[in-house]
Design an enzyme around this catalytic site. Structure first.
Site, PDB file in Angstrom:
ATOM      1  CG  ASP A  49      -1.629   1.161   1.535  1.00 30.11           C
ATOM      2  OD1 ASP A  49      -2.502   1.776   0.729  1.00 30.11           O
ATOM      3  OD2 ASP A  49      -1.324   1.860   2.679  1.00 30.11           O
ATOM      4  CG  ASP A  51      -1.454   7.793   0.672  1.00 29.49           C
ATOM      5  OD1 ASP A  51      -0.664   8.702   0.257  1.00 29.49           O
ATOM      6  OD2 ASP A  51      -2.526   7.565  -0.375  1.00 29.49           O
TER       7      ASP A  51
HETATM    8  O1  C5P Z   1      -2.465   4.494  -0.505  1.00 24.69           O
HETATM    9  P1  C5P Z   1      -3.686   4.032   0.287  1.00 24.69           P
HETATM   10  O2  C5P Z   1      -4.489   3.158  -0.333  1.00 24.69           O
HETATM   11  O3  C5P Z   1      -3.506   4.094   1.651  1.00 24.69           O
HETATM   12  O4  C5P Z   1      -4.512   5.468   0.105  1.00 24.69           O
HETATM   13  C1  C5P Z   1      -5.704   5.755   0.585  1.00 24.69           C
HETATM   14  C2  C5P Z   1      -5.802   6.864   1.642  1.00 24.69           C
HETATM   15  O5  C5P Z   1      -6.124   8.066   1.303  1.00 24.69           O
HETATM   16  C3  C5P Z   1      -6.833   6.565   2.927  1.00 24.69           C
HETATM   17  O6  C5P Z   1      -6.227   5.788   3.883  1.00 24.69           O
HETATM   18  C4  C5P Z   1      -7.624   7.892   2.883  1.00 24.69           C
HETATM   19  O7  C5P Z   1      -7.618   8.142   4.203  1.00 24.69           O
HETATM   20  C5  C5P Z   1      -7.048   8.999   2.116  1.00 24.69           C
HETATM   21  N1  C5P Z   1      -7.514   9.625   1.394  1.00 24.69           N
HETATM   22  C6  C5P Z   1      -7.930  11.064   1.525  1.00 24.69           C
HETATM   23  N2  C5P Z   1      -8.619  11.864   0.857  1.00 24.69           N
HETATM   24  C7  C5P Z   1      -9.552  11.259  -0.146  1.00 24.69           C
HETATM   25  C8  C5P Z   1      -9.563   9.864  -0.058  1.00 24.69           C
HETATM   26  C9  C5P Z   1      -8.597   9.081   0.470  1.00 24.69           C
HETATM   27  O8  C5P Z   1      -6.932  11.427   2.378  1.00 24.69           O
HETATM   28  N3  C5P Z   1     -10.397  12.075  -0.658  1.00 24.69           N
HETATM   29 MG    MG Z   2      -2.673   3.398   3.358  1.00 22.21          MG
END
Ligand code: C5P
Ligand code: MG
Length: 309
Positions: A49, A51
């Site tokens: 993954d 983030d």
């Molecule tokens: O790389 P990863 O799969 O972890 O990315 C997803 C992350 O992005 C989620 O954990 C979520 O908190 C974050 N996110 C965000 N703003 C959004 C959608 C997802 O910060 N609009």
């Molecule tokens: Mg993540």
């Protein structure tokens, strides 16, 4: 061409410090390690993954930003609207109390709305470059070295993210001092017009709870037999073919679904538990082989422990 796998699991460097590494079933982990080591590097693939897994939860005392969060789209109105969505939905994302079905719907809504705001509010390629330059984002300690080891051994690394592919690739460009040919990114990919303005997204949305449904795309080719681009978030990961052992890294329970497209023999999963530790630890230590605790309270100590030794 079979090398022994030398990448050890994280260890607690100093037993007097907080117990940052939790291993639910040490015997089973030992067996998996032995099997993966015996099969060698040529059988291994890594699925990670992005983030808060490859990137830090805390960056110089500040909360690290996700690819979504760091993106400033050149309109403070739209940045504020997306921030408001984050403030509303993020607590739901990390809540252990919301049933998965219900949470899946909530996450679909959140992703749908924030992708739509990016298109509606106008975003161009220049915004991406500037946002990454200014963003609070950094790789965890040891990650660059980890990338080097994997590349040196020709082990493919698939970055599988519910964030934004274009931002991830810009972060890789800006934060690493070289290109890694073994890295592929599977994530929400933007579609730009010829002037570099965002017009939409490619394929189906990947959010934190449907990675399993997208897992097969990783093996999908980038082009069909006639050479036309295939509408997929995937990135032509034929480099993983025949690699039956998986090291999976994630920070969310949904990240375990990242390996659903692989008929693996052995999988070692590592879960980074960044917050809500008390509420999640039991679930995480049953679900992941190794849990790394990185709550903000212990982050500076724990970061030195995440290094592979
Ligand atoms: O790389 P990863 O799969 O972890 O990315 C997803 C992350 O992005 C989620 O954990 C979520 O908190 C974050 N996110 C965000 N703003 C959004 C959608 C997802 O910060 N609009
Ligand atoms: Mg993540």
């Amino acid at each position: 061409d079979q090398h022994a796998v030398n990448v050890e699991c994280p260890k607690v460097a100093n037993p007097n410090m907080s117990p940052n590494i939790v291993i639910g079933n040490p015997d089973e982990l030992a067996k998996k390690k032995a099997a993966i080591r015996a099969a060698g590097m040529s059988s291994l693939q890594v699925i990670a993954d992005f983030d808060m897994t490859l990137t830090k939860y805390m960056v110089e005392g500040r909360r690290g930003q996700s690819t979504h969060a760091l993106l400033s789209q050149g309109s403070s109105d739209y940045d504020r609207k997306r921030q408001e969505l984050f403030d509303l939905y993020y607590p739901m994302e990390i809540s252990p109390l919301i049933p998965v079905d219900e949470k899946t719907e909530l996450m679909e809504t959140w992703w749908g709305k924030s992708h739509a705001l990016l298109v509606e509010g106008g975003l161009n390629i220049e915004n991406i470059r500037n946002s990454v330059e200014r963003g609070t984002v950094g790789f965890r300690e040891g990650i660059t070295e980890f990338f080097e080891i994997l590349d040196g051994e020709n082990v493919p690394l698939l970055i599988f993210s519910a964030g934004l592919a274009d931002i991830i690739e810009e972060i890789l460009r800006q934060k690493l001092h070289r290109v890694f040919p073994n890295i592929r990114v599977v994530s929400n990919r933007m579609n730009f017009d010829k002037d570099g303005n965002l017009i939409g997204f490619v394929g189906k949305t990947i959010h934190v709870l449907n990675k399993n449904e997208h897992a097969l795309e990783m093996a999908a080719p980038l082009h069909d037999e006639e050479g036309h681009a295939v509408a997929s978030n995937g990135n032509g990961a034929s480099i993983v073919k025949g690699r039956k052992n998986v090291l999976l890294l994630g920070d969310h329970i949904g990240d375990l679904g990242m390996s659903d497209g692989v008929a693996y023999d052995n999988r070692i999963s590592v879960g980074f538990l960044n917050e809500n530790v008390e509420n999640w630890l039991d679930t995480y230590s049953k679900a992941f082989d190794i849990v790394v605790l990185v709550s903000s309270a212990v982050s500076s100590k724990s970061q030195s422990l995440i290094k592979t030794s």
